[in-house]
Design an enzyme around this catalytic site. Sequence first.
Site, mmCIF file in Angstrom:
data_model
loop_
_atom_site.group_PDB
_atom_site.id
_atom_site.type_symbol
_atom_site.label_atom_id
_atom_site.label_comp_id
_atom_site.label_asym_id
_atom_site.label_seq_id
_atom_site.Cartn_x
_atom_site.Cartn_y
_atom_site.Cartn_z
ATOM 1 N N TYR A 144 0.775 -1.234 0.133
ATOM 2 C CA TYR A 144 -0.014 -0.194 -0.186
ATOM 3 C C TYR A 144 0.803 1.357 0.058
ATOM 4 O O TYR A 144 1.868 1.243 0.826
ATOM 5 C CB TYR A 144 -0.811 -0.118 1.428
ATOM 6 C CG TYR A 144 -1.849 1.189 1.493
ATOM 7 C CD1 TYR A 144 -2.789 1.206 0.486
ATOM 8 C CD2 TYR A 144 -1.606 1.972 2.279
ATOM 9 C CE1 TYR A 144 -3.863 2.366 0.425
ATOM 10 C CE2 TYR A 144 -2.380 3.126 2.495
ATOM 11 C CZ TYR A 144 -3.677 3.109 1.512
ATOM 12 O OH TYR A 144 -4.608 4.334 1.758
ATOM 13 N N ASP A 239 9.180 2.776 0.102
ATOM 14 C CA ASP A 239 8.167 3.398 0.821
ATOM 15 C C ASP A 239 8.222 2.960 2.432
ATOM 16 O O ASP A 239 7.861 2.121 2.881
ATOM 17 C CB ASP A 239 6.659 3.034 0.483
ATOM 18 C CG ASP A 239 5.513 3.389 1.179
ATOM 19 O OD1 ASP A 239 5.782 4.297 2.291
ATOM 20 O OD2 ASP A 239 4.441 3.344 0.795
ATOM 21 N N LYS A 267 3.527 8.663 9.048
ATOM 22 C CA LYS A 267 3.514 8.239 10.430
ATOM 23 C C LYS A 267 4.243 8.863 11.399
ATOM 24 O O LYS A 267 4.199 9.920 11.918
ATOM 25 C CB LYS A 267 3.234 6.677 10.204
ATOM 26 C CG LYS A 267 1.937 6.195 9.484
ATOM 27 C CD LYS A 267 1.759 4.803 9.464
ATOM 28 C CE LYS A 267 0.380 4.560 8.656
ATOM 29 N NZ LYS A 267 0.636 3.865 7.275
HETATM 30 C C1 LIG Z 1 -0.118 4.441 6.009
HETATM 31 C C2 LIG Z 1 0.771 4.104 4.818
HETATM 32 C C3 LIG Z 1 0.853 5.032 3.504
HETATM 33 C C4 LIG Z 1 -0.414 6.274 3.368
HETATM 34 O O1 LIG Z 1 -0.075 7.351 4.535
HETATM 35 P P1 LIG Z 1 -1.436 8.049 4.899
HETATM 36 O O2 LIG Z 1 -0.755 9.065 5.694
HETATM 37 O O3 LIG Z 1 -2.246 7.036 5.259
HETATM 38 O O4 LIG Z 1 -1.753 8.761 3.464
HETATM 39 C C5 LIG Z 1 1.582 4.870 2.515
HETATM 40 N N1 LIG Z 1 2.401 3.727 2.543
HETATM 41 C C6 LIG Z 1 2.342 3.100 3.611
HETATM 42 C C7 LIG Z 1 3.472 1.949 3.601
HETATM 43 C C8 LIG Z 1 1.807 3.011 4.474
HETATM 44 O O5 LIG Z 1 1.772 2.174 5.510
#
Ligand SMILES: *Cc1c(COP(=O)(O)O)cnc(C)c1O
Length: 429
Positions: A144, A239, A267
């Site tokens: 994701y 990511d 985060k």
């Molecule tokens: C949570 C998450 C996102 C998206 O971040 P948001 O602040 O929810 O838009 C992207 N990449 C990873 C790996 C994530 O866990």
Amino acid sequence: MLYQRSSALFEEAQKVIPGGVNSPVRAFKAVGGTPIFVTHAKGAYLYDVDGNKLLDYINSWGPMILGHAYPKVLAAVISKAEKGTSFGMPTEIETEIAALAVSMVPGIEKIRFVNSGTEACMSAIRLARGFTGRDKFIKFAGCYHGHSDSFLIQAGSGAVTFGAPNSPGVTKGTAKDTLLARYNDLDQVREMISQNEGEIAAIIIEPVAGNMGCIPPSSGFLEGLRTLCDEYGILLIFDEVMTGFRLAKGGAQEYYGVPADIVTFGKIIGGGLPVGAFAARKEIMNYLAPEGPVYQAGTLSGNPLAMAAGLAMLSELDQQPSIYHSINHKTEYLHNGLESVFLKKGIPVHINRVGSMISVHFTEKNVIDFETAAMAAQGASFNRFFHGMLNNGIYLPPSAYESWFICDALTITDIDRTIDSCEQVVKRW
Ligand SMILES: *Cc1c(COP(=O)(O)O)cnc(C)c1O
């Protein structure tokens, strides 16, 4: 435990908010039952509107690595707020947190702050395309990278939980530039690259997948991607929205010793306020407006409250690296405890763990990619486990496709109670 007031609030919320929530996984659709409305949180505990006290294994999906309402982060936000909450002009604290992040993370020289992980990943892809002059990119099934259009192709957790891996509203035109590979399958990536030679701008990956449960990269996988990227002039994007500042000060790059070209954050970097960021060496970052041609902007980007929270959080992690040893040890302790409970009872599980990320999969097979994660998520076991634990006041992510996040406020006593609770749940299995 009773959730009368939560149920009533959820009814009200559904009248004016789609599905009653502002982010889908919160709605408990995957596990059934009523989402819990929180009033406040402190340390490792959440407190809800019905007066229940819950031990929290999500920690806001990762940001609260030191526990909720961490005093230094709170103090920083409160004192900033008194001076005004947004100016749309540069502030000194933006440079302070940028310099600190650059000093903590290997290989990055400049960083741009945005308001979410979604924005960070979306912008990183645009930058990679602008820099390389190529359109396509490779992502992995079950990873994701936020909810922007080009990533909503087998996007893990939220999307998977609802059985709609490809969201309506994402056009075929957009989807055709997203190539989908299997996590931990280097041969497939190699083949994909040779079939699309000269067209691939980037490979984007969660260096430890956290959105199909926790799935570690197999030995040599990240190194292999690095080599392929070097060979074909492709940018490697890590990511690190989950793994950044969690696996180590320098995130997965440091933990695995594999350098990426662009790194995205979210985060933890916001200390619990809405922050994302993306970073790279100068040569790449200078492609961004206003210095370069790739446009990217944000009215509230670099917001002073968000920067204050993030700076306080990163400073704490920078000054007390023993935190990593502590949370990793606690997670290992939890892992061993849960595993022995399931083993004793003869319940087949695979528990995946990297650092302070962990997930329990009810399956006899190793969970190494999206397919194996989905197979493990099929039965009713996870939901039974989730609700059993919740009844004992232990709050796990409400989906088999989510990693749990351990925070440093969690004590060994808390973990022992969690393991005992697991034992009780399993007794009635
Ligand atoms: C949570 C998450 C996102 C998206 O971040 P948001 O602040 O929810 O838009 C992207 N990449 C990873 C790996 C994530 O866990």
